[in-house]
Scaffold this motif. Sequence first.
Motif, PDB file in Angstrom:
ATOM      1  N   VAL A   1       0.829  -1.197   0.000  1.00 18.33           N
ATOM      2  CA  VAL A   1       0.000   0.000   0.000  1.00 18.33           C
ATOM      3  C   VAL A   1       0.869   1.254   0.000  1.00 18.33           C
ATOM      4  CG1 VAL A   1      -1.901  -1.108   1.259  1.00 18.33           C
ATOM      5  CG2 VAL A   1      -0.150   0.166   2.524  1.00 18.33           C
TER       6      VAL A   1
ATOM      7  N   VAL B   1       0.136   5.351   1.288  1.00 15.58           N
ATOM      8  CA  VAL B   1      -0.833   6.151   2.035  1.00 15.58           C
ATOM      9  C   VAL B   1      -0.426   7.612   1.974  1.00 15.58           C
ATOM     10  CG1 VAL B   1      -1.841   6.599   4.320  1.00 15.58           C
ATOM     11  CG2 VAL B   1      -1.411   4.243   3.579  1.00 15.58           C
TER      12      VAL B   1
ATOM     13  N   ILE C   1      -5.601   5.718   0.778  1.00 19.09           N
ATOM     14  CA  ILE C   1      -4.793   4.496   0.693  1.00 19.09           C
ATOM     15  C   ILE C   1      -4.872   3.957  -0.723  1.00 19.09           C
ATOM     16  CG2 ILE C   1      -4.366   2.215   1.669  1.00 19.09           C
ATOM     17  CD1 ILE C   1      -6.197   3.049   4.020  1.00 19.09           C
TER      18      ILE C   1
ATOM     19  N   LEU D   1      -3.341  -2.317   8.798  1.00 19.15           N
ATOM     20  CA  LEU D   1      -2.614  -1.435   7.894  1.00 19.15           C
ATOM     21  C   LEU D   1      -1.366  -0.967   8.631  1.00 19.15           C
ATOM     22  CD1 LEU D   1      -2.567   0.383   5.270  1.00 19.15           C
ATOM     23  CD2 LEU D   1      -3.697   2.120   6.673  1.00 19.15           C
TER      24      LEU D   1
END
Length: 509
Positions: A106, A108, A131, A313
Amino acid sequence: MSKGDAAANQLIDFKNKQKNPTTTLRSWGSPTVYKDATLSVGPDGLLLLQDNDYFDEMTHFARERIPERVVHAKGAGAFGFFEVTNDITQYTAAKVFSKIGKRTPVAVRFSQVADEAGSADTIRDVRGFAIKYYTEDGVWDFVGCNTPVFFIRDPILFPSLNHATKRNPVSHVKDANAFWDFMSLRPETAHQLMYVFGDRGIPASYRNMNGHGAHAFKFVNSDGNPIYCKFHYKTDLGVKNLDPNAAQQIAGSDPDFLLRDLYNAIADGNYPSWTMYIQVMPFADVPYLSFNPFDATKVWPQSDYPYIEVGKLILNQNPSSYFNEVEQIAFAPSNFVPGIEPSPDTLLQGRLFIYGDTQRYRLGSNFNQLPVNAPFREQTPTNYLRDGANSIKNQGGAPNYHPNSFKGPEVDSRALKLQPKVNVSGDVYRYDSGNEDNYSQAGILYRNVFDDGARKRFVNNVANHCSKAAIFIQDRVVLMFSNVDSDLGSQLQSELIKRRNNVSSSLIK
């Protein structure tokens, strides 16, 4: 400068890792002859048009800045992964959630909303929480905020909302009249204002704030069955906020406070994390609800639609280049993957178009080919889009039209199955939603969630800001918050009158 301050020591750390300086090259790859002087006729003479080093340097410098985001201009970015901790495949066939333990890379970006790229981090504002999931099925962009609701319901009000919160076009200063005039004339803003002028309006760090998708979305499972859902990310470090006086002092001494905090935390190995939750709502519930579940100014009550844990996360890597990986990262709520779809949320429907269009203006028609935006599964796109500014992967000799007889890319049957038919009907008209229920959930937040201290701080924060507006606008703001809660309206009116009297007293002296 503290010894452990990674942001302050970035250049020192770079130097320590370099064994020898590298050769300075021109943009076309040849070695630079001399870096500290232009080519001229004599020491004080005319410059020469043939000085390509100078022109290459200056023309690039003049083009260093891409257009600033019209909102969310200042932000901080980081990279990491999302790991599934609970099975939700009964709700969605999205591969990102396919099994417990699955990890997905990911990116962000946290951000302010209203102010410019050079503004202080600790102003009172909503914070963006976006995200980018690099999944096997392409990029999924979650584009949310640190509040579970938004100011408006209808996307046509986006420009006016942002104009009212930005600088006056004549004076070029922030205008309390414009801000409170718009907010009080569109009272659907009341619920979001409770968050903005409450304690959460100034987070102590990006690591200590939650993330929410104010919109309803749609999950589709492997059998093609849909269900509505909402997404939430709760910080594992706990929510922490700044006192307004402390925030003001920090704004003067360290305007990049939140950006620095995130960078240093990750550099020091203190990786921030959030637990992701969903709420799910069967289609059959919608006709019987007392509120509109597709209204972005409303929350879904947790008593009826409890949080379901999904995963973690975790951010464990700072960007290697802010411009390449944070400034050029491009989020669009329209970037879905099979198993996740939009709902009938009017505001979301508007965002599906405008975000991608904004990125094409900012970064060019091929913004999804930039490395930070490109899917990890396939850096080379397989579609029928060609050319345009900054085309990185132009797909070689593949056909650029469809249908074709030359083995061009075809539709994914799995993706088609996960997009079931939707029946829609209704009269085409411009429906103004401003008179819908604007106050009930804001009142619940004020009475049942805020404690006495939070209620007092909220009133004080609103009064301090609103007292700069014209009195007739102040009166309308009091009426709006009186509809939220009668005691809130009385407290606010009292505080505003107190500030008027203080101003009058100072003028008499």
